[in-house]
Design a protein around this motif. Structure first.
Motif, short mmCIF file in Angstrom:
data_model
loop_
_atom_site.label_atom_id
_atom_site.label_comp_id
_atom_site.label_asym_id
_atom_site.label_seq_id
_atom_site.Cartn_x
_atom_site.Cartn_y
_atom_site.Cartn_z
N LYS A 161 0.84 -1.20 0.00
CA LYS A 161 0.00 0.00 0.00
C LYS A 161 0.87 1.25 0.00
O LYS A 161 0.61 2.20 -0.73
CB LYS A 161 -0.93 0.01 1.21
CG LYS A 161 -1.85 1.23 1.22
CD LYS A 161 -2.71 1.23 2.46
CE LYS A 161 -3.66 2.37 2.57
NZ LYS A 161 -3.32 3.62 1.99
N GLY A 162 1.95 1.22 0.78
CA GLY A 162 2.88 2.35 0.80
C GLY A 162 3.52 2.58 -0.55
O GLY A 162 3.66 3.71 -1.01
N PHE A 163 3.91 1.47 -1.21
CA PHE A 163 4.50 1.58 -2.55
C PHE A 163 3.49 2.13 -3.55
O PHE A 163 3.80 2.99 -4.36
CB PHE A 163 5.02 0.21 -3.00
CG PHE A 163 5.64 0.24 -4.37
CD1 PHE A 163 6.87 0.84 -4.57
CD2 PHE A 163 4.98 -0.33 -5.45
CE1 PHE A 163 7.44 0.88 -5.82
CE2 PHE A 163 5.55 -0.29 -6.71
CZ PHE A 163 6.79 0.31 -6.89
N LYS A 164 2.25 1.63 -3.46
CA LYS A 164 1.19 2.09 -4.36
C LYS A 164 0.94 3.59 -4.15
O LYS A 164 0.83 4.34 -5.11
CB LYS A 164 -0.09 1.29 -4.10
CG LYS A 164 -1.27 1.74 -4.93
CD LYS A 164 -2.52 0.96 -4.54
CE LYS A 164 -3.74 1.68 -5.00
NZ LYS A 164 -4.96 1.17 -4.41
N ASP A 165 0.90 4.03 -2.88
CA ASP A 165 0.70 5.45 -2.59
C ASP A 165 1.85 6.29 -3.15
O ASP A 165 1.64 7.37 -3.69
CB ASP A 165 0.56 5.69 -1.09
CG ASP A 165 -0.72 5.12 -0.53
OD1 ASP A 165 -1.65 4.84 -1.32
OD2 ASP A 165 -0.80 4.93 0.71
N PHE A 166 3.07 5.77 -3.02
CA PHE A 166 4.24 6.46 -3.54
C PHE A 166 4.16 6.63 -5.05
O PHE A 166 4.41 7.70 -5.59
CB PHE A 166 5.51 5.69 -3.15
CG PHE A 166 6.76 6.25 -3.74
CD1 PHE A 166 7.27 7.46 -3.30
CD2 PHE A 166 7.45 5.57 -4.72
CE1 PHE A 166 8.43 7.98 -3.84
CE2 PHE A 166 8.61 6.08 -5.27
CZ PHE A 166 9.10 7.29 -4.82
N ILE A 167 3.77 5.56 -5.74
CA ILE A 167 3.66 5.60 -7.19
C ILE A 167 2.55 6.57 -7.62
O ILE A 167 2.71 7.35 -8.55
CB ILE A 167 3.39 4.19 -7.76
CG1 ILE A 167 4.57 3.28 -7.52
CG2 ILE A 167 3.02 4.23 -9.23
CD1 ILE A 167 5.81 3.63 -8.28
N ASN A 170 5.29 11.40 -7.85
CA ASN A 170 6.68 11.82 -7.71
C ASN A 170 7.57 11.18 -8.76
O ASN A 170 8.45 11.83 -9.31
CB ASN A 170 7.20 11.47 -6.31
CG ASN A 170 6.52 12.26 -5.24
OD1 ASN A 170 5.82 13.21 -5.52
ND2 ASN A 170 6.70 11.85 -4.00
N ILE A 171 7.36 9.91 -9.04
CA ILE A 171 8.20 9.22 -10.00
C ILE A 171 7.96 9.77 -11.40
O ILE A 171 8.90 10.02 -12.15
CB ILE A 171 7.97 7.69 -9.94
CG1 ILE A 171 8.49 7.18 -8.61
CG2 ILE A 171 8.62 6.99 -11.10
CD1 ILE A 171 8.25 5.72 -8.38
N ILE A 172 6.71 9.96 -11.76
CA ILE A 172 6.40 10.50 -13.09
C ILE A 172 6.96 11.91 -13.22
O ILE A 172 7.56 12.25 -14.24
CB ILE A 172 4.87 10.47 -13.34
CG1 ILE A 172 4.36 9.04 -13.36
CG2 ILE A 172 4.52 11.19 -14.64
CD1 ILE A 172 4.92 8.17 -14.46
#
Length: 140
Positions: A3-9, A13-15
């Motif tokens: 869930k944390g990774f999904k929220d990060f994506i 920020n990455i885009i």
């Protein structure tokens, strides 16, 4: 953890970082072309320099040598930059923004416009209000 990774994506920020790197790289080509097409030939007008270019204006420098302003390289770099920027926008940014808007709409927390705050009173309006309050207190 996922869930944390999904929220990060999904935060973008990455885009945003990827877009910045790609646009920065494309912009580097424009800067290089400007330097090669304009700055280097200007320097070559006054100093013995070797400026090469197939398309552009040719001027004779103070030493009698021909100096070419290769404007074709600059035009090519600008077109390349605009093409890269358009591809990045239409392939990455636009779909990601659409996806984020759909996720927000599905959550029911679509970005609402904040309520407008009332305009701050001017100094004259505040003085009038203070005068009225003092007059009211004097009568009491």
């Amino acid at each position: 953890m996922l869930k944390g990774f999904k929220d990060f994506i999904l935060r973008g920020n990455i885009i945003d970082l990827a877009v910045a790197v790609v646009i920065g790289t494309a912009f580097t080509a424009i800067v290089t072309a400007v330097v090669n097409s304009i700055i280097t030939p200007l320097v070559a007008l006054f100093f013995q320099a070797d400026a090469t270019g197939a398309f552009g204006w040719t001027v004779t420098n103070i030493y009698g040598d021909d100096v070419t302003f290769p404007i074709g390289d600059l035009i090519s770099a600008i077109i390349s930059f605009l093409a890269v920027a358009a591809v990045v926008y239409f392939v990455f940014v636009l779909p990601m923004n659409t996806f984020k808007a759909r996720v927000e709409a599905r959550k029911g927390t679509a970005a609402e416009e904040p309520a407008e705050e009332p305009a701050a009173a001017t100094e004259a309006e505040l003085l009038v209000e203070i005068r009225d309050l003092l007059a009211q207190n004097a009568r009491s």
